[in-house]
Design a protein around this motif. Structure first.
Motif, mmCIF file in Angstrom:
data_model
loop_
_atom_site.group_PDB
_atom_site.id
_atom_site.type_symbol
_atom_site.label_atom_id
_atom_site.label_comp_id
_atom_site.label_asym_id
_atom_site.label_seq_id
_atom_site.Cartn_x
_atom_site.Cartn_y
_atom_site.Cartn_z
ATOM 1 N N TRP A 67 63.454 18.106 27.229
ATOM 2 C CA TRP A 67 64.685 18.798 26.935
ATOM 3 C C TRP A 67 65.367 19.579 28.235
ATOM 4 O O TRP A 67 66.472 19.631 28.299
ATOM 5 C CB TRP A 67 64.427 20.145 26.140
ATOM 6 C CG TRP A 67 63.715 19.780 24.778
ATOM 7 C CD1 TRP A 67 62.566 19.663 24.152
ATOM 8 C CD2 TRP A 67 64.649 19.093 23.774
ATOM 9 N NE1 TRP A 67 62.574 19.213 22.906
ATOM 10 C CE2 TRP A 67 63.789 18.924 22.631
ATOM 11 C CE3 TRP A 67 65.933 18.401 23.636
ATOM 12 C CZ2 TRP A 67 64.234 18.140 21.632
ATOM 13 C CZ3 TRP A 67 66.425 17.978 22.538
ATOM 14 C CH2 TRP A 67 65.644 17.887 21.525
ATOM 15 N N SER A 68 64.412 19.815 29.226
ATOM 16 C CA SER A 68 64.859 20.623 30.667
ATOM 17 C C SER A 68 65.270 19.305 31.464
ATOM 18 O O SER A 68 64.404 18.517 31.713
ATOM 19 C CB SER A 68 63.711 21.218 31.065
ATOM 20 O OG SER A 68 64.392 21.656 32.393
ATOM 21 N N GLY A 69 66.326 18.862 31.677
ATOM 22 C CA GLY A 69 67.000 17.805 32.569
ATOM 23 C C GLY A 69 67.233 16.799 31.606
ATOM 24 O O GLY A 69 68.024 15.936 32.407
ATOM 25 N N GLY A 70 66.984 16.557 30.730
ATOM 26 C CA GLY A 70 67.179 15.386 29.916
ATOM 27 C C GLY A 70 66.600 14.085 30.269
ATOM 28 O O GLY A 70 67.206 12.936 29.731
ATOM 29 N N SER A 71 65.624 14.049 31.118
ATOM 30 C CA SER A 71 65.206 12.618 31.452
ATOM 31 C C SER A 71 64.356 11.935 30.044
ATOM 32 O O SER A 71 63.868 12.543 29.306
ATOM 33 C CB SER A 71 64.148 12.925 32.453
ATOM 34 O OG SER A 71 63.102 13.623 32.022
ATOM 35 N N SER A 123 67.879 9.540 21.986
ATOM 36 C CA SER A 123 69.282 10.381 22.478
ATOM 37 C C SER A 123 68.850 11.758 21.382
ATOM 38 O O SER A 123 68.165 11.698 20.653
ATOM 39 C CB SER A 123 70.412 9.760 21.938
ATOM 40 O OG SER A 123 70.520 9.647 20.763
ATOM 41 N N SER A 124 69.702 12.693 21.698
ATOM 42 C CA SER A 124 69.439 13.937 20.801
ATOM 43 C C SER A 124 71.148 14.639 20.439
ATOM 44 O O SER A 124 71.993 14.283 21.421
ATOM 45 C CB SER A 124 68.741 15.103 21.655
ATOM 46 O OG SER A 124 69.402 15.538 22.862
ATOM 47 N N ASP A 125 70.653 15.261 19.484
ATOM 48 C CA ASP A 125 72.059 15.955 19.151
ATOM 49 C C ASP A 125 71.768 17.501 19.085
ATOM 50 O O ASP A 125 71.075 17.623 18.123
ATOM 51 C CB ASP A 125 72.884 15.738 17.696
ATOM 52 C CG ASP A 125 73.908 16.289 17.390
ATOM 53 O OD1 ASP A 125 74.103 17.122 17.755
ATOM 54 O OD2 ASP A 125 74.766 15.660 16.579
ATOM 55 N N VAL A 160 66.562 14.554 17.031
ATOM 56 C CA VAL A 160 66.343 13.278 18.050
ATOM 57 C C VAL A 160 66.609 11.963 17.350
ATOM 58 O O VAL A 160 65.951 12.016 16.267
ATOM 59 C CB VAL A 160 65.107 13.543 18.743
ATOM 60 C CG1 VAL A 160 64.817 12.597 19.714
ATOM 61 C CG2 VAL A 160 65.015 14.673 19.588
ATOM 62 N N TYR A 161 67.084 11.056 17.967
ATOM 63 C CA TYR A 161 67.332 9.675 17.298
ATOM 64 C C TYR A 161 66.550 8.476 18.204
ATOM 65 O O TYR A 161 66.369 8.927 19.428
ATOM 66 C CB TYR A 161 68.774 9.281 17.359
ATOM 67 C CG TYR A 161 69.750 10.171 16.709
ATOM 68 C CD1 TYR A 161 70.555 11.274 17.340
ATOM 69 C CD2 TYR A 161 69.965 10.158 15.282
ATOM 70 C CE1 TYR A 161 71.362 12.118 16.503
ATOM 71 C CE2 TYR A 161 70.526 11.232 14.677
ATOM 72 C CZ TYR A 161 71.413 12.127 15.439
ATOM 73 O OH TYR A 161 72.145 12.984 14.588
#
Length: 119
Positions: free
Chosen positions: A53-57, A71-73, A79-80
């Motif tokens: 979640w932090s940084g999106g790695s 990926s996420s919305d 989360v997909y």
């Protein structure tokens, strides 16, 4: 307490695609990670992909790199897992879980969604 619900599994021929969804309720996420794991019959649960979640790695197992995308919305708390070029060896029950940012510990598993890939 966070609750996770997976959906989107099904039956597909080899080479096909599916998109799995994991919707969370009871919590919002700003740290840690969300991960996808899978478990085939008589095999141990194995890591598939995770998103911090932090940084999106994003991190992937070698077996799915180049074929799966996590990926996420955030607005939907979802989360997909987009799965392309599916292979029969991808057949398994797929689970999402909440994890630590170092990916060492996951829990709060959903009920799972079955993916079956025929040759």
């Amino acid at each position: 307490q966070v609750q996770l619900v997976e959906s989107g599994g099904g039956w597909v021929q080899a080479g096909g695609s599916l998109r799995l969804s994991c919707t969370a309720s009871g919590a919002t996420f700003s740290s840690g990670a969300m991960g996808w794991f899978r478990q085939a019959p008589e095999k141990e649960r194995e890591f598939v992909a995770a998103l911090r979640w932090s940084g999106g790695s994003k991190i992937y197992a070698d077996s799915v790199k180049g074929r799966f995308t996590i990926s996420s919305d955030n607005a939907k708390n979802t989360v997909y897992l987009q799965m392309n070029s599916l292979k029969p060896e991808d057949t398994a029950a797929y689970y999402c879980g909440v994890g630590t940012s170092d990916l060492s510990d996951f829990g709060s598993w959903g009920q799972g969604t079955q993916v079956t890939v025929s040759s």
